[in-house]
Design an enzyme around this catalytic site. Sequence first.
Site, PDB file in Angstrom:
ATOM      1  CD  GLU A 140       3.452   7.308  -0.086  1.00  0.00           C
ATOM      2  OE1 GLU A 140       3.430   6.086   0.123  1.00  0.00           O
ATOM      3  OE2 GLU A 140       2.889   8.144   0.619  1.00  0.00           O
ATOM      4  CD  GLU A 186      -2.468   1.791   2.027  1.00  0.00           C
ATOM      5  OE1 GLU A 186      -1.664   2.743   2.111  1.00  0.00           O
ATOM      6  OE2 GLU A 186      -3.431   1.639   2.767  1.00  0.00           O
TER       7      GLU A 186
END
Length: 728
Positions: free
Chosen positions: A196, A187
């Site tokens: 990210e 995640e």
Amino acid sequence: MRSHLQTLTRSVSVVRTHTGSSRRPSPKTINNHRMSTNSTGLMFQLKVNPITGNSEWVVIDEQVDDVSPKPMLATTSYLDMLNDSVRNRAYCKAIDKTVSKQCHVLDIGSGTGLLSMMAARAMSVDSSSSSKGMVTACESYLPMVKLMKKVLRANNMNSKIRVFNKRSDELEVGVDVASHADVLVSEILDSELLGEGLIPSLQHAHDKLLVENYRTVPYKATIYGQLVESTYLWELHDLYNHEANVADGIHLVPKGKERILRVKPQQFAMHCDALSEELLLLSEPFKIFEIDFWKRPDSHGETQVHIKATNDGTVHAVISWWVLQLDEEGKIFYSTSPKWINSLSSNIDLSSSDYGTRDWCDHWKQCVWFTKGKGLPVCKDEDICMDATHTDISISYEFNAQSQRSEVDHNDLSTQDSHITLSPERIAIYGDNHWRVSMLKAINYALKGKESPLCVITDDSVFLSVAVAHVSKSSHVIAMFPGLGDKGSQYLQAVADENGYSMDRVQVINTRKQQLTMNDTHQNKVDLLIAEPFYFGAEGMLPWQGLQFWSKRTMLDSMLAEDVSIMPCKGILKACAMSLPDLWRSRRALENIEGFDHTMVNTTLGACGPSSESPCLPFFIWQCGEIQKLSDTYTIMEFDFLKPLSSCQGKAKIEFTEEGLCHGFALWIDWIMDSTNEIVMSTGPDQRYWKQGVKLLAEPLKVGPGRCSTVIEAHFDSSSGELSVNNR
């Protein structure tokens, strides 16, 4: 997710909280801290003193669980993410479906270990069994690893999950783990999806860590967009055309140098539901990119999207969101769409899928991409062509319309080295007519009666530097620019001619100097000491970050003239009681998450609850979901900038004026710009361009007129720069 920091080119991770941003706000990362590891393997945290701007490295001790990561982890959004029950339930169901037998599961960016525990439970892993079932969890952020180990022990999972304090690209099969993984759970997603390091992480895992026909949770993600018209969004980036409506003679972005002050060409995370009544939707939702987790993704992708306009208007922005398909069958979904979107996609049959309506949460928002200049005029039923490009960490858009290309791309090449990148809110402030009028009024008041004054600007305000030089033709201006540095100097030189001053009256002091000396001022005393205050790089932090001005004023005390004008002359800490049900729910104490005890993380994460205290955190109140003021505004204490820096304290009894549930208090500073107290620059909840501090209660309090009251106390420590707030 947020703590994994998997951008593979980084050697030192710069991480921030809530909006903040290194490249963009990263919801689960840490506010204004820098992490590094030296050759001995020790990890250090770079902590910034909010009052001086100075930094110091603090060792994080891996062996001592009680050495406090609390100040860092309490300012992250791990808590907000773990309170996202729709997300938790979707992941749990997808993992139960995918991890249907004993195998090797790899969890990248493990956080508290929630997904790892779900996978271990799905396999019914037994450490005494000879089967190959195992879970490998990798988490690069050491304080989070320590917290994860506590969670695993509390849930009797510590023997079932092997934890590595590494990025996944640092894991080696045959060295760290015995075999390639059969299933990847992860995640590592931000509001933009890619920011990210999702793509580099998937690429490395595909090449080095996973078997050939691996399975994944999530299975894929689809990015959607919608064209909108919004005056507010336009004002957040187009300072050139916004400033054209202001008649004060100051040109922060002169013609031909339109991009000299600008926002980064990137997507910005924002709660767009808060703007829904102000938006004109100019298209139906359209699909942009699809990212498959189950195969090796490309680092670069391009697509051309053809969109039909549904209204006449001007495209000021592209609002985007993503839909996560967590299982291979296409039955379990999670979406970050705004609430006005009624369906995920025409290709998804919601009647047969598992899709829950998402509550307000701060860890994933929508994204906004600003259209260049004044925007793109469109007519209903017009076909619009948009090029979308993704790199391994970002997504960008370009419209194939000549009117879009001609307005800004002709910039004077001389501005390329002098351009300054500012936050959207800062760009909007500099274009705001009321703000500029008030600032100029305060400057003229401070300059009254002063001939050939020496003016020192102690912050990073390019507006004040230009304004003083423009207004007072006989002044000598020294700009300290503690954050902008040489960029500020280059900027002032680039716009000098258009603003009617010469650089022989303007000086930028080397930012490495700890303090001005009389040699810097040619033995002249300072007649005017001013700031907004605004410090570059501190955007999105608590409002009392601006008290750095008080520290600068104190350091210069011996150099101030007897009749010196100080602006602002005072700061007033204000507060009002608020109903914030969505924000409070997202920060409430954790108990059982999909069958796993998380009570042991509440204190460290700063949860609202009887056994832990929530810290003051910075939020745009207007973007916090459902909100209501429950009291008048109260003064808690004052900071007198006419005197040197000192510790101070104050309190106020809050009487409630409205019926409702009080979840906490909004706190902010009103800057008093003149000695008559007439010019006040407020950063309160009614102002969209500043974040407020929010102090949440342990438990919501039912309130009403005359029913009850509470006392707020605040203490400012001048040595540390910390401001503590308590209520009783």
